[in-house]
Enzyme design. Structure first.
Site, PDB file in Angstrom:
ATOM      1  N   LYS A  11       0.824  -1.205   0.000  1.00 20.75           N
ATOM      2  CA  LYS A  11       0.000   0.000   0.000  1.00 20.75           C
ATOM      3  C   LYS A  11       0.871   1.273   0.000  1.00 20.75           C
ATOM      4  O   LYS A  11       2.083   1.208   0.263  1.00 20.75           O
ATOM      5  CB  LYS A  11      -0.932  -0.036   1.220  1.00 20.75           C
ATOM      6  CG  LYS A  11      -1.959  -1.177   1.165  1.00 20.75           C
ATOM      7  CD  LYS A  11      -2.941  -1.077   2.330  1.00 20.75           C
ATOM      8  CE  LYS A  11      -4.005  -2.150   2.288  1.00 20.75           C
ATOM      9  NZ  LYS A  11      -4.988  -2.015   3.407  1.00 20.75           N
ATOM     10  N   TYR A  51     -12.482  -2.279  -3.490  1.00 19.28           N
ATOM     11  CA  TYR A  51     -13.016  -2.412  -2.138  1.00 19.28           C
ATOM     12  C   TYR A  51     -14.547  -2.290  -2.115  1.00 19.28           C
ATOM     13  O   TYR A  51     -15.114  -1.887  -1.102  1.00 19.28           O
ATOM     14  CB  TYR A  51     -12.396  -1.353  -1.224  1.00 19.28           C
ATOM     15  CG  TYR A  51     -11.001  -1.708  -0.744  1.00 19.28           C
ATOM     16  CD1 TYR A  51     -10.798  -2.831   0.061  1.00 19.28           C
ATOM     17  CD2 TYR A  51      -9.894  -0.934  -1.063  1.00 19.28           C
ATOM     18  CE1 TYR A  51      -9.535  -3.167   0.519  1.00 19.28           C
ATOM     19  CE2 TYR A  51      -8.624  -1.261  -0.608  1.00 19.28           C
ATOM     20  CZ  TYR A  51      -8.449  -2.379   0.184  1.00 19.28           C
ATOM     21  OH  TYR A  51      -7.198  -2.707   0.652  1.00 19.28           O
ATOM     22  N   ASN A 114      -2.131   0.394   6.682  1.00 21.76           N
ATOM     23  CA  ASN A 114      -1.596  -0.835   7.283  1.00 21.76           C
ATOM     24  C   ASN A 114      -0.722  -1.661   6.333  1.00 21.76           C
ATOM     25  O   ASN A 114      -0.681  -2.883   6.412  1.00 21.76           O
ATOM     26  CB  ASN A 114      -2.729  -1.655   7.906  1.00 21.76           C
ATOM     27  CG  ASN A 114      -3.780  -2.069   6.896  1.00 21.76           C
ATOM     28  OD1 ASN A 114      -3.650  -1.780   5.706  1.00 21.76           O
ATOM     29  ND2 ASN A 114      -4.811  -2.761   7.360  1.00 21.76           N
ATOM     30  N   HIS A 117      -2.162  -5.405   1.559  1.00 23.35           N
ATOM     31  CA  HIS A 117      -3.427  -6.117   1.355  1.00 23.35           C
ATOM     32  C   HIS A 117      -3.101  -7.544   0.945  1.00 23.35           C
ATOM     33  O   HIS A 117      -2.125  -7.769   0.230  1.00 23.35           O
ATOM     34  CB  HIS A 117      -4.264  -5.466   0.238  1.00 23.35           C
ATOM     35  CG  HIS A 117      -5.396  -6.354  -0.201  1.00 23.35           C
ATOM     36  ND1 HIS A 117      -6.593  -6.373   0.456  1.00 23.35           N
ATOM     37  CD2 HIS A 117      -5.466  -7.310  -1.182  1.00 23.35           C
ATOM     38  CE1 HIS A 117      -7.381  -7.295  -0.115  1.00 23.35           C
ATOM     39  NE2 HIS A 117      -6.719  -7.859  -1.105  1.00 23.35           N
ATOM     40  N   GLU A 128      -9.757 -10.861  -7.289  1.00 24.43           N
ATOM     41  CA  GLU A 128      -8.794  -9.760  -7.156  1.00 24.43           C
ATOM     42  C   GLU A 128      -7.663  -9.869  -8.185  1.00 24.43           C
ATOM     43  O   GLU A 128      -7.209  -8.859  -8.718  1.00 24.43           O
ATOM     44  CB  GLU A 128      -8.235  -9.740  -5.737  1.00 24.43           C
ATOM     45  CG  GLU A 128      -9.301  -9.380  -4.701  1.00 24.43           C
ATOM     46  CD  GLU A 128      -8.819  -9.461  -3.270  1.00 24.43           C
ATOM     47  OE1 GLU A 128      -7.640  -9.806  -3.035  1.00 24.43           O
ATOM     48  OE2 GLU A 128      -9.626  -9.164  -2.368  1.00 24.43           O
TER      49      GLU A 128
HETATM   50  P1  IDP Z   1      -7.859  -6.857   5.581  1.00 23.73           P
HETATM   51  O1  IDP Z   1      -7.123  -5.827   4.750  1.00 23.73           O
HETATM   52  O2  IDP Z   1      -7.032  -7.297   6.773  1.00 23.73           O
HETATM   53  O3  IDP Z   1      -8.401  -8.010   4.773  1.00 23.73           O
HETATM   54  P2  IDP Z   1     -10.575  -5.781   5.673  1.00 23.73           P
HETATM   55  O4  IDP Z   1     -11.522  -6.000   6.808  1.00 23.73           O
HETATM   56  O5  IDP Z   1     -10.853  -6.477   4.375  1.00 23.73           O
HETATM   57  O6  IDP Z   1      -9.115  -6.105   6.226  1.00 23.73           O
HETATM   58  O7  IDP Z   1     -10.527  -4.218   5.418  1.00 23.73           O
HETATM   59  C1  IDP Z   1      -9.927  -3.675   4.270  1.00 23.73           C
HETATM   60  C2  IDP Z   1      -9.097  -2.483   4.659  1.00 23.73           C
HETATM   61  O8  IDP Z   1      -9.969  -1.460   5.135  1.00 23.73           O
HETATM   62  C3  IDP Z   1      -8.116  -2.716   5.800  1.00 23.73           C
HETATM   63  O9  IDP Z   1      -6.893  -3.263   5.394  1.00 23.73           O
HETATM   64  C4  IDP Z   1      -7.952  -1.330   6.377  1.00 23.73           C
HETATM   65  O10 IDP Z   1      -6.991  -0.596   5.624  1.00 23.73           O
HETATM   66  C5  IDP Z   1      -9.326  -0.719   6.164  1.00 23.73           C
HETATM   67  N1  IDP Z   1     -10.128  -0.848   7.395  1.00 23.73           N
HETATM   68  C6  IDP Z   1     -10.740  -1.946   7.866  1.00 23.73           C
HETATM   69  N2  IDP Z   1     -11.389  -1.675   9.018  1.00 23.73           N
HETATM   70  C7  IDP Z   1     -11.173  -0.374   9.264  1.00 23.73           C
HETATM   71  C8  IDP Z   1     -11.609   0.509  10.295  1.00 23.73           C
HETATM   72  O11 IDP Z   1     -12.309   0.131  11.239  1.00 23.73           O
HETATM   73  N3  IDP Z   1     -11.179   1.796  10.206  1.00 23.73           N
HETATM   74  C9  IDP Z   1     -10.402   2.240   9.181  1.00 23.73           C
HETATM   75  N4  IDP Z   1      -9.975   1.443   8.179  1.00 23.73           N
HETATM   76  C10 IDP Z   1     -10.358   0.154   8.220  1.00 23.73           C
END
Ligand code: IDP
Length: 141
Positions: A11, A51, A114, A117, A128
């Site tokens: 990312k 997304y 974070n 992905h 994807e």
């Molecule tokens: P993942 O990336 O670990 O699979 P997902 O639940 O699919 O997690 O969420 C996609 C992305 O959305 C996450 O990597 C994160 O960057 C963002 N995200 C998920 N939950 C939150 C939240 O509660 N606040 C802000 N960003 C979030």
């Protein structure tokens, strides 16, 4: 365990930290092979489509804003149990909860930014991968 393919995205935060090589080294050291890769700056439309399952979530706008804030590196990783292996290497979505030694523990600070992905299931991986790569862009070894 079967050979699988999974989609990985480094990312914008991790690209900005110059951590592309360190992150790819972790995949390779864990036995995953990069069979496709490209660097791209996502448009709002491309990031939003990727997304789409989060469209109704309160963080969707910020997520798209973050994913379009700078270039990303998108890869297809191949190997035994590649989907779960990549998720293990990544660590929990929230870096504060990510196990020590995982990519998110080492390269990320916040849940919004974070570092990586990774596809979370075989169905997601298939969708994807085809969202970013045509068959002729994947190079099995
Ligand atoms: P993942 O990336 O670990 O699979 P997902 O639940 O699919 O997690 O969420 C996609 C992305 O959305 C996450 O990597 C994160 O960057 C963002 N995200 C998920 N939950 C939150 C939240 O509660 N606040 C802000 N960003 C979030």
């Amino acid at each position: 365990m079967a050979t699988e393919r999974t989609l990985s995205i480094i990312k914008p935060d991790a690209v900005a930290k110059n951590a592309i090589g360190d992150i790819i080294a972790r995949f390779e050291k864990a036995g995953l092979q990069v069979v496709a890769a490209k660097m791209t700056h996502l448009s709002e439309e491309k990031a939003g489509g990727f997304y789409a399952e989060h469209k109704e979530r309160p963080f969707f706008k910020d997520l798209v804003g973050f994913m379009t804030s700078g270039p990303v590196v998108v890869q297809v990783l191949e190997g035994e149990g590649a989907i779960a292996k990549n998720r293990d290497l990544m660590g929990a979505t929230n870096p504060k909860e990510a196990a020590p030694g995982t990519i998110r523990a080492d390269f990320a600070e916040t849940i919004d930014a974070n570092a990586v992905h990774g596809s979370d299931s075989a169905e997601s991986a298939e969708r994807e991968i085809s969202y970013f790569f045509g068959n002729d862009e994947i190079c099995p070894r």
